[in-house]
Write an enzyme that holds these catalytic residues in place. Structure first.
Site, PDB file in Angstrom:
ATOM      1  N   CYS B  85       0.832  -1.203   0.000  1.00 35.16           N
ATOM      2  CA  CYS B  85       0.000   0.000   0.000  1.00 35.16           C
ATOM      3  C   CYS B  85       0.874   1.264   0.000  1.00 35.16           C
ATOM      4  O   CYS B  85       1.517   1.559  -0.996  1.00 35.16           O
ATOM      5  CB  CYS B  85      -0.980  -0.050   1.171  1.00 35.16           C
ATOM      6  SG  CYS B  85      -2.368   1.078   0.959  1.00 35.16           S
ATOM      7  N   HIS B 193      -3.640  -5.550   1.230  1.00 37.45           N
ATOM      8  CA  HIS B 193      -2.933  -5.775   2.504  1.00 37.45           C
ATOM      9  C   HIS B 193      -2.941  -7.251   2.917  1.00 37.45           C
ATOM     10  O   HIS B 193      -3.776  -7.645   3.748  1.00 37.45           O
ATOM     11  CB  HIS B 193      -3.627  -4.974   3.611  1.00 37.45           C
ATOM     12  CG  HIS B 193      -3.400  -3.512   3.544  1.00 37.45           C
ATOM     13  ND1 HIS B 193      -2.352  -2.882   4.165  1.00 37.45           N
ATOM     14  CD2 HIS B 193      -4.095  -2.531   2.911  1.00 37.45           C
ATOM     15  CE1 HIS B 193      -2.409  -1.575   3.938  1.00 37.45           C
ATOM     16  NE2 HIS B 193      -3.459  -1.338   3.175  1.00 37.45           N
ATOM     17  N   GLU B 195      -1.040  -8.632   4.968  1.00 36.82           N
ATOM     18  CA  GLU B 195      -0.717  -8.752   6.409  1.00 36.82           C
ATOM     19  C   GLU B 195      -1.970  -8.629   7.273  1.00 36.82           C
ATOM     20  O   GLU B 195      -1.929  -8.936   8.460  1.00 36.82           O
ATOM     21  CB  GLU B 195       0.345  -7.712   6.797  1.00 36.82           C
ATOM     22  CG  GLU B 195      -0.151  -6.295   7.070  1.00 36.82           C
ATOM     23  CD  GLU B 195      -0.487  -5.507   5.815  1.00 36.82           C
ATOM     24  OE1 GLU B 195      -0.446  -6.072   4.704  1.00 36.82           O
ATOM     25  OE2 GLU B 195      -0.813  -4.302   5.950  1.00 36.82           O
TER      26      GLU B 195
END
Lengths: 89, 222
Positions: B85, B193, B195
């Site tokens: 990002c 994302h 994560e």
């Protein structure tokens, strides 16, 4: 001292979504004559440079390095002599 | 293997990234953007967030923070550099990846979970996924519209440097690009994302194989 007024805009080939939204709003407000809106950025930068050539080359250098992304943006600028204690805008 | 997660002023996914790496047993730590040395690390992660408030352009100010000369050095040394990002935006501003992330085609912040296709399964980032697998990964951005000139896009396509594509392009990205890598394969950036999708407790762990891929590559190369 010089004052640089720097105008950054998208290159004509780049879609400007914010400009398009503003144009649609203006049309909704009955400003039917609005054909195109381009939203850019404006900077006023005071330089210690003592001659116009030095000021020009400094403005070009830092504008290329930081103020614009050369992938998508372009710029023009004006230079004028200002007093040291002059406050911007 | 030791990993650094760079924390810029305004990063807000640094601890999510740290958590995800630690979930996979990686010796990871947060490194401030004020530092200028990354010699001790094998992989460097640039997390999501709003570095320097996204002032001027996303990633534009962060690109000149002290740590970025060390990131560039690490990239040149062949270490893995991964930008998620805002990290992706910083890598493009720094010229470590081509192109630029522009305002979403329909302006506004997109916060959603969206489908991605694995465009190239033979990379350090995707080898644990199946070819043509569709995964769901969270997105959260206002400037995720990937732009590159026609020549760059041709190069990305011809060299299989496009790693993830959007199934339903949410932001207007050229060629549905969600993630790309450089020609050496060691610098990677993506807008979604992974994560945020490593723990079933969040309702989605489709990002697990992203981290498994990275780890298996590093372990195989070590």
């Amino acid at each position: 001292m010089y004052l640089a007024k720097i105008y950054v805009t998208y290159k004509p080939s780049i879609l400007d979504p914010q400009g398009e939204v503003i144009k649609a709003a203006l049309n909704r407000m009955d400003y039917s004559g609005i054909e195109q809106v381009s939203q850019g950025k404006y900077f006023e930068i005071k330089l210690k440079a003592t001659d116009v050539d030095a000021a020009t080359s400094e403005v070009e250098s830092f504008t290329d390095a930081l103020l614009i992304n050369q992938n998508t943006e372009t710029y023009r600028f004006d230079l004028s002599l200002v007093a040291e204690d002059e406050v911007l805008s | 293997m030791k990993a650094a997660v760079i924390s810029f002023p305004g990063s807000n996914c640094d601890f999510d990234m740290l958590y995800a790496l630690q979930e996979f047993g990686v010796d990871a730590e947060i490194v401030s953007a004020k530092h200028n040395n990354l010699k001790d690390y094998d992989a460097i992660f640039l997390p999501g967030g709003f570095s320097y408030g996204d002032y001027l352009r996303t990633g534009a100010i962060a690109r000149f923070s002290p740590i970025m000369s060390a990131v560039t050095q690490a990239a040149n040394d062949g270490k893995l550099i991964i930008g998620i990002c805002n990290g992706f935006q910083i890598l493009t501003e720094a010229g470590l990846l081509p192109g630029q992330l522009l305002t979403n085609q329909k302006p506004g912040f997109i916060c959603d979970e969206i489908a991605l296709s694995i465009a190239n399964p033979n990379t350090a980032y995707t080898n644990a996924y199946e070819a043509e697998e569709i995964i769901n990964i969270p997105v959260a951005h206002a400037e995720g519209n990937y732009y590159a000139d026609a020549e760059t896009l041709t190069k990305l396509e011809e060299n299989n440097l496009i790693i993830f594509r959007y199934v339903d392009n949410p932001n207007g990205s050229a060629h549905d690009i969600a993630g790309i890598m450089n020609e050496n394969g060691n610098v990677f950036g993506m807008m979604p994302h992974p994560e945020r999708a490593v723990d079933a407790v969040t309702g989605n762990d489709d990002g697990k194989n992203f981290f498994k891929s990275i780890l298996s590559g590093i372990l195989a190369g070590a």
